[in-house]
Enzyme design. Structure first.
Site, PDB file in Angstrom:
ATOM      1  N   LYS A  53      62.873  39.103  -4.473  1.00 46.38           N
ATOM      2  CA  LYS A  53      61.568  39.737  -4.645  1.00 46.38           C
ATOM      3  C   LYS A  53      60.960  40.101  -3.295  1.00 46.38           C
ATOM      4  CE  LYS A  53      60.702  37.546  -9.108  1.00 46.38           C
ATOM      5  NZ  LYS A  53      60.071  36.469  -9.887  1.00 46.38           N
ATOM      6  N   GLN A  97      56.453  31.432  -9.085  1.00 46.12           N
ATOM      7  CA  GLN A  97      57.755  31.461  -9.762  1.00 46.12           C
ATOM      8  C   GLN A  97      57.833  30.335 -10.795  1.00 46.12           C
ATOM      9  OE1 GLN A  97      59.988  33.841  -9.379  1.00 46.12           O
ATOM     10  NE2 GLN A  97      61.583  32.950 -10.657  1.00 46.12           N
ATOM     11  N   ASP A 120      52.383  39.455 -12.366  1.00 47.53           N
ATOM     12  CA  ASP A 120      53.221  39.075 -13.508  1.00 47.53           C
ATOM     13  C   ASP A 120      52.580  39.519 -14.829  1.00 47.53           C
ATOM     14  OD1 ASP A 120      55.697  37.845 -13.053  1.00 47.53           O
ATOM     15  OD2 ASP A 120      54.770  35.931 -12.503  1.00 47.53           O
TER      16      ASP A 120
HETATM   17  N1  GUN Z   1      60.916  33.030 -13.708  1.00 49.41           N
HETATM   18  C1  GUN Z   1      61.803  33.798 -14.384  1.00 49.41           C
HETATM   19  N2  GUN Z   1      61.268  35.029 -14.636  1.00 49.41           N
HETATM   20  C2  GUN Z   1      60.033  35.028 -14.104  1.00 49.41           C
HETATM   21  C3  GUN Z   1      59.003  36.011 -14.022  1.00 49.41           C
HETATM   22  O1  GUN Z   1      59.111  37.134 -14.508  1.00 49.41           O
HETATM   23  N3  GUN Z   1      57.876  35.635 -13.367  1.00 49.41           N
HETATM   24  C4  GUN Z   1      57.732  34.393 -12.839  1.00 49.41           C
HETATM   25  N4  GUN Z   1      56.580  34.116 -12.233  1.00 49.41           N
HETATM   26  N5  GUN Z   1      58.656  33.461 -12.888  1.00 49.41           N
HETATM   27  C5  GUN Z   1      59.812  33.783 -13.516  1.00 49.41           C
END
Ligand code: GUN
Length: 291
Positions: A53, A97, A120
């Protein structure tokens, strides 16, 4: 035989459009849009995700920073970090996350994120905005699904769509986005009766349950569009989706592969959301990327 919806290529195109928007933002505001990612503990898969990311941010000209905290961080310490990030003017997006270690209250942490920086789209304010037809920041994976449907120029108006899976992260928002485009939506789940029959009458299938090969070829209406959000490890260790790909591809008009389908779209949409958040906080009209 279905045409393949190539997530890598569509994501690359979206990223290059985001990069243009980033340059425009920098020219107007004199700073880069920025995403701050918080990761707690040392789960190897999550470490890879957050590195990707941050790297993706830098590639489109944004600031991408990872904040690593030990697995024994307290709830109060984590909330303090989230609050301090959300108070910074150069922080446009904040992402914590998931999953978090068991002793932490995930809902309370997500609720602590400033909705304007909630890239998100998990905050109840953004979930509510989507529900009431005024989408602001929309969860990245369902947004990626919509971008793929648009790429294939799928006509959703009056179409029958089925979403299999009702998670807050994928299924529910995907259903609402399809509804917003005037599809007639079935939101199916593990208790749904006659799932195969419901699927077989659908023009669009979004599979997001996390069960390898659940959706069989004879569930697919000839000419339907199939988006496979599932990422499962098959018996041989390979990544497989929720859809039996080879069978479904015989009947579908478009289908996403796994890997290389919806997956790459998720990070591209995270970048889009970060740009969108920066743009909205600056009070600027949004550039090109319509929802
Ligand atoms: N863990 C797995 N997918 C995601 C996501 O889309 N956002 C977040 N914050 N954590 C994740």
């Amino acid at each position: 035989m279905a045409q393949i919806l190539d997530g890598k290529a569509i994501a690359a195109d979206l990223r290059s459009r985001v990069a243009v928007g980033v340059r425009d933002f920098v020219a107007r505001r004199g700073r880069r849009p920025g995403l701050d990612v918080v990761i707690v503990g040392d789960d190897p898969a999550s470490q890879v995700y957050v590195r990707n990311k941050a790297k993706a941010c830098e590639e489109v000209g944004m600031r991408g920073e990872v904040h690593r905290r030990p697995g024994d961080i307290t709830q109060a310490e984590l909330l303090a970090l989230v609050h301090s990030l959300c108070a910074r003017d150069d922080v446009d997006g904040v992402l914590v996350q998931l999953p978090l270690p068991k002793h932490l209250d995930e809902t309370a942490v997500l609720d602590a994120i400033d909705p304007r920086r909630d890239v998100d789209g998990f905050h109840p304010m953004n979930a509510g905005a989507l529900l009431s037809g005024r989408p602001a920041l929309v969860p990245c994976t369902p947004l990626g699904c919509m971008r793929m449907l648009d790429h294939a120029k799928v006509s959703l108006d009056g179409a029958r769509a089925i979403v299999i899976g009702r998670s807050n992260i994928v299924g529910k928002p995907a259903g609402l986005l399809l509804l917003a485009r005037n599809a007639t939506v079935t939101l199916a789940h593990s208790r749904t009766r006659d799932l195969a029959a419901r699927c077989a009458e659908s023009d669009v299938v979004v599979a997001a349950v996390g069960r390898a090969g659940l959706v069989r070829g004879d569930w697919i209406k000839p000419g339907a569009v199939v988006l496979d959000v599932g990422i499962n490890r098959g018996a041989d260790g390979k990544l497989v989706g929720d859809v039996a790909y080879d069978e479904a591809a015989e009947r579908a008009s478009w289908i996403t592969p796994v890997p290389g389908g919806v997956g790459p779209m998720t990070i591209a949409c995270l970048l889009e959301n970060t740009l969108r958040a920066a743009w909205m906080r600056a009070g600027l009209p949004l550039p090109e990327l319509p929802l």
